[in-house]
Design an enzyme around this catalytic site. Structure first.
Site, PDB file in Angstrom:
ATOM      1  N   SER A 154      48.037  40.432  40.764  1.00  0.00           N
ATOM      2  CA  SER A 154      49.108  39.758  41.499  1.00  0.00           C
ATOM      3  C   SER A 154      48.576  39.261  42.844  1.00  0.00           C
ATOM      4  O   SER A 154      48.081  40.036  43.657  1.00  0.00           O
ATOM      5  CB  SER A 154      50.267  40.732  41.720  1.00  0.00           C
TER       6      SER A 154
ATOM      7  N   ARG B 182      54.229  47.661  49.223  1.00  0.00           N
ATOM      8  CA  ARG B 182      52.805  47.335  49.083  1.00  0.00           C
ATOM      9  C   ARG B 182      52.006  47.644  50.358  1.00  0.00           C
ATOM     10  O   ARG B 182      51.089  46.918  50.707  1.00  0.00           O
ATOM     11  CB  ARG B 182      52.624  45.864  48.672  1.00  0.00           C
TER      12      ARG B 182
ATOM     13  N   GLU C 152      48.753  39.480  48.596  1.00  0.00           N
ATOM     14  CA  GLU C 152      48.688  40.861  48.116  1.00  0.00           C
ATOM     15  C   GLU C 152      47.236  41.231  47.823  1.00  0.00           C
ATOM     16  O   GLU C 152      46.808  42.354  48.051  1.00  0.00           O
ATOM     17  CB  GLU C 152      49.542  41.056  46.858  1.00  0.00           C
TER      18      GLU C 152
END
Length: 308
Positions: free
Chosen positions: A225, A176, A295
């Site tokens: 998310s 990520r 995130e």
């Protein structure tokens, strides 16, 4: 912020795109919260973007906005210039097993073009509710695949207006995250898949769509998310074990359906959503010793006088 808007827009360099002062942002975010952009710039194309950045005063902060599917804009808005890429950056073209996609192209649309061209391996993009630019910046992934698995190269423009290009290795991908300097604004990417049958690709995309609908609150005002999966753990499991499923602060709620999603129940402020996320992090640390990492990207400033 209001008192400086006029002077800031007056300092903007010449451009072919559109400049807007005090541009509302809440309605373009998936959370439907957040204050305005001090100035919004929508460039016509990559040349317009490069010229604008080259002439932009060094002291003016720049924030890039995609479809804001994984973004929380604070209630006081975003100081400086917000750059939002539009139609000039949304093109998608297939050539054999290679696709050229603009940074503003929706991930789902890229997957659909790949499907129609018989290019397999990009189906996972249909499960990411964002743009190619966002996927490049975050090494976006879903269902066992990431953008690093299909990227050939990425193109962008630096804060000083210089055109740059990175091959896959040069992107510095990790989980990520991309290692490219934060000031680079991605403008497009070259992706490559494998030969496949369009009908089989379509079936895999349908399975992804069905799984998302069954397990995620896709029809809610959410930011996707919320926290990264810590090494060796799943964020949702840690959140559930900490007793946070359904937890609320004001109009913000931890989703009952998937507890790694925060939801605006209709009246939430950005401050309430962020406070709820921090409370989840606190409880998870208390129960498991694991510190969750956001995130969702949080940008902007708090509203003056806000208590949260």
């Amino acid at each position: 912020m209001t008192t400086t808007t006029v002077s800031l827009i007056d300092r903007m360099p010449a451009c072919r795109g559109r400049l807007t002062a005090a541009a509302p942002l809440a309605n373009v975010t998936w959370f439907r919260v957040g204050g305005p952009a001090e100035v919004m710039f929508r460039p016509e194309d990559a040349d317009d973007l490069a010229g604008f950045l080259a002439g932009l005063p060094d002291d003016v902060p720049v924030t890039v906005l995609g479809v804001a599917s994984n973004l929380l804009i604070r209630d006081g808005g975003i100081p400086g210039v917000v750059i939002r890429l539009g139609r000039g950056f949304a093109g998608i073209a297939a050539d054999g097993l290679t696709l050229e996609a603009g940074a503003a192209a929706l991930d789902l649309n890229v997957a659909a073009v790949a499907r129609d061209a018989g290019v397999a391996g990009l189906e996972f993009l249909s499960g990411i509710p964002g743009t190619i630019g966002g996927a490049l910046r975050m090494n976006g992934g879903a269902y066992g695949h990431e953008i690093k698995d299909v990227l050939v190269s990425a193109q962008g423009v630096t804060r000083r207006g210089e055109r740059v290009s990175y091959d896959n290795a040069g992107m510095g991908f990790t989980y990520r995250h991309a290692g490219v300097p934060e000031d680079v604004i991605f403008t497009g990417a070259t992706l490559r898949g494998a030969a496949g049958d369009p009908a089989e690709i379509a079936q895999r995309m349908a399975e992804i769509s069905g799984k998302r609908a069954d397990t995620q609150p896709v029809r809610s005002r959410t930011g996707g998310s919320t926290f990264k999966n810590p090494p060796g753990h799943k964020a949702w499991e840690l959140i559930d074990k900490a007793g946070c499923r359904g937890l609320t602060i004001g109009g913000a709620q931890v989703s009952e359906k998937h507890c790694n999603f925060l939801i605006n129940q209709g009246t939430a402020t950005a401050a309430e959503l962020e406070a709820l996320g921090e409370e989840v992090r606190r409880r998870v640390f208390e129960t498991s010793g694991v510190t969750l990492e956001w995130e969702i990207k949080r940008v902007g400033v708090a509203r003056e006088g806000a208590s949260a």
